[in-house]
Design an enzyme around this catalytic site. Sequence first.
Site, PDB file in Angstrom:
ATOM      1  N   ASP A  51      66.017  20.632 -66.570  1.00 17.32           N
ATOM      2  CA  ASP A  51      66.907  21.033 -67.670  1.00 17.32           C
ATOM      3  C   ASP A  51      66.129  21.688 -68.814  1.00 17.32           C
ATOM      4  O   ASP A  51      64.960  21.372 -69.030  1.00 17.32           O
ATOM      5  CB  ASP A  51      67.658  19.780 -68.172  1.00 17.32           C
ATOM      6  CG  ASP A  51      68.886  20.142 -68.984  1.00 17.32           C
ATOM      7  OD1 ASP A  51      69.339  21.298 -68.909  1.00 17.32           O
ATOM      8  OD2 ASP A  51      69.388  19.259 -69.712  1.00 17.32           O
ATOM      9  N   GLY A  52      66.806  22.581 -69.522  1.00 15.35           N
ATOM     10  CA  GLY A  52      66.229  23.164 -70.735  1.00 15.35           C
ATOM     11  C   GLY A  52      65.794  24.621 -70.608  1.00 15.35           C
ATOM     12  O   GLY A  52      65.154  25.145 -71.534  1.00 15.35           O
ATOM     13  N   GLY A  97      67.632  27.328 -70.770  1.00 12.48           N
ATOM     14  CA  GLY A  97      68.322  28.140 -71.782  1.00 12.48           C
ATOM     15  C   GLY A  97      67.700  27.960 -73.157  1.00 12.48           C
ATOM     16  O   GLY A  97      67.433  28.924 -73.883  1.00 12.48           O
ATOM     17  N   ASN A 137      78.286  23.364 -62.924  1.00 10.99           N
ATOM     18  CA  ASN A 137      77.694  24.584 -63.506  1.00 10.99           C
ATOM     19  C   ASN A 137      78.560  25.833 -63.288  1.00 10.99           C
ATOM     20  O   ASN A 137      78.305  26.881 -63.886  1.00 10.99           O
ATOM     21  CB  ASN A 137      76.276  24.825 -62.965  1.00 10.99           C
ATOM     22  CG  ASN A 137      75.240  23.881 -63.559  1.00 10.99           C
ATOM     23  OD1 ASN A 137      74.265  23.507 -62.910  1.00 10.99           O
ATOM     24  ND2 ASN A 137      75.425  23.477 -64.814  1.00 10.99           N
TER      25      ASN A 137
HETATM   26  C1  IPE Z   1      72.171  19.397 -65.037  1.00 12.83           C
HETATM   27  O1  IPE Z   1      71.931  20.128 -66.179  1.00 12.83           O
HETATM   28  C2  IPE Z   1      72.296  20.316 -63.854  1.00 12.83           C
HETATM   29  C3  IPE Z   1      71.052  20.927 -63.379  1.00 12.83           C
HETATM   30  C4  IPE Z   1      69.858  20.708 -63.842  1.00 12.83           C
HETATM   31  C5  IPE Z   1      71.219  21.836 -62.262  1.00 12.83           C
HETATM   32  P1  IPE Z   1      73.112  20.633 -67.138  1.00 12.83           P
HETATM   33  O2  IPE Z   1      72.464  21.411 -68.206  1.00 12.83           O
HETATM   34  O3  IPE Z   1      74.160  21.321 -66.328  1.00 12.83           O
HETATM   35  O4  IPE Z   1      73.716  19.262 -67.668  1.00 12.83           O
HETATM   36  P2  IPE Z   1      74.583  18.966 -68.974  1.00 12.83           P
HETATM   37  O5  IPE Z   1      75.750  19.909 -68.948  1.00 12.83           O
HETATM   38  O6  IPE Z   1      73.712  19.208 -70.166  1.00 12.83           O
HETATM   39  O7  IPE Z   1      74.971  17.521 -68.854  1.00 12.83           O
HETATM   40  C1  IPE Z   2      68.660  23.993 -66.466  1.00 18.93           C
HETATM   41  O1  IPE Z   2      68.594  24.640 -67.671  1.00 18.93           O
HETATM   42  C2  IPE Z   2      69.021  24.905 -65.341  1.00 18.93           C
HETATM   43  C3  IPE Z   2      70.376  24.692 -64.796  1.00 18.93           C
HETATM   44  C4  IPE Z   2      71.279  23.865 -65.225  1.00 18.93           C
HETATM   45  C5  IPE Z   2      70.722  25.515 -63.664  1.00 18.93           C
HETATM   46  P1  IPE Z   2      69.887  24.909 -68.537  1.00 18.93           P
HETATM   47  O2  IPE Z   2      70.451  26.241 -68.133  1.00 18.93           O
HETATM   48  O3  IPE Z   2      70.854  23.787 -68.467  1.00 18.93           O
HETATM   49  O4  IPE Z   2      69.265  25.033 -69.988  1.00 18.93           O
HETATM   50  P2  IPE Z   2      69.822  24.360 -71.316  1.00 18.93           P
HETATM   51  O5  IPE Z   2      70.050  22.919 -71.040  1.00 18.93           O
HETATM   52  O6  IPE Z   2      71.084  25.080 -71.661  1.00 18.93           O
HETATM   53  O7  IPE Z   2      68.737  24.593 -72.312  1.00 18.93           O
HETATM   54 MG    MG Z   3      71.139  22.090 -69.506  1.00 21.57          MG
END
Ligand code: IPE
Ligand code: IPE
Ligand code: MG
Length: 247
Positions: free
Chosen positions: A18-19, A21, A66
């Site tokens: 995660d993270g 973005g 997602n």
């Molecule tokens: C969990 O992350 C899904 C993946 C890492 C693929 P998200 O970013 O989708 O989770 P939430 O929405 O913050 O709970």
């Molecule tokens: C994790 O990073 C990747 C996936 C969920 C596919 P995010 O896209 O959730 O990034 P943040 O949490 O928005 O920073």
């Molecule tokens: Mg995320």
Amino acid sequence: MSRASQRIVPQHVAIIMDGNGRWANARGLPRTFGHRKGVETVRETVKAAREAGVGFLTLFAFSSENWRRPEAEVNELFGLLKAFIRRDLADLHQASVRIRIIGDKVNLREDIRSLLLEAEERTAENRGMTLVIAFNYGSRDEIARAAARLAREVQAGRLDPCDIDAQKINDSLDTAGIPDPDLVIRTSGEERLSNFLLWQSAYAELMFVPDFWPDFTAAVFDMVLERYAARDRRFGGLSNKVVAVGS
Ligand code: IPE
Ligand code: IPE
Ligand code: MG
């Protein structure tokens, strides 16, 4: 023997990557840049896990929730998975890595589905680390599909409802044959499971690290494995580590 080679290594590590973005936003870049950088972290983490002696590494790449993201971002994530398999499959196969995919494949685009099946089939006989990619995966969806599968068995007269136990449910999940995760890691500082391996993580050790996924280095991974080795897992029993006095 070095200290690292003596410590208890989890057989199965599962990671909520995660993270991406936020990593990109912090640099004034579009979110897609974070996802692209995240693929490099995947490569490094697979290597580090193999070197550490981890048997199963599960990576949460796309959740069943997602789909709520903008279409362009969903397409980017699908494109990155495709590019990763196309570019890395030969190397992973060479390194004897077995690939398993968990998640709902039925409702996936045909090009992605066939690529994922190819990766699984080509590496099926490999005996090195198993890399489990959770794609279009959500625990509740997985459990519901398992329940439907068992119900069909009962309906066909092949299964007595009295014989449905935890083992039968395990065997009906996408993770059939894969041991439960010993350690679940989530990057980015969020402290939740977001519908990831809810059944399988019943006794997993949970570790939340502040680093965004693109910043998750082999050194951070090693630190997490070190912390894991110091944990006292009891599974409802009593500690093996402390000798009770007077009991
Ligand atoms: C969990 O992350 C899904 C993946 C890492 C693929 P998200 O970013 O989708 O989770 P939430 O929405 O913050 O709970
Ligand atoms: C994790 O990073 C990747 C996936 C969920 C596919 P995010 O896209 O959730 O990034 P943040 O949490 O928005 O920073
Ligand atoms: Mg995320």
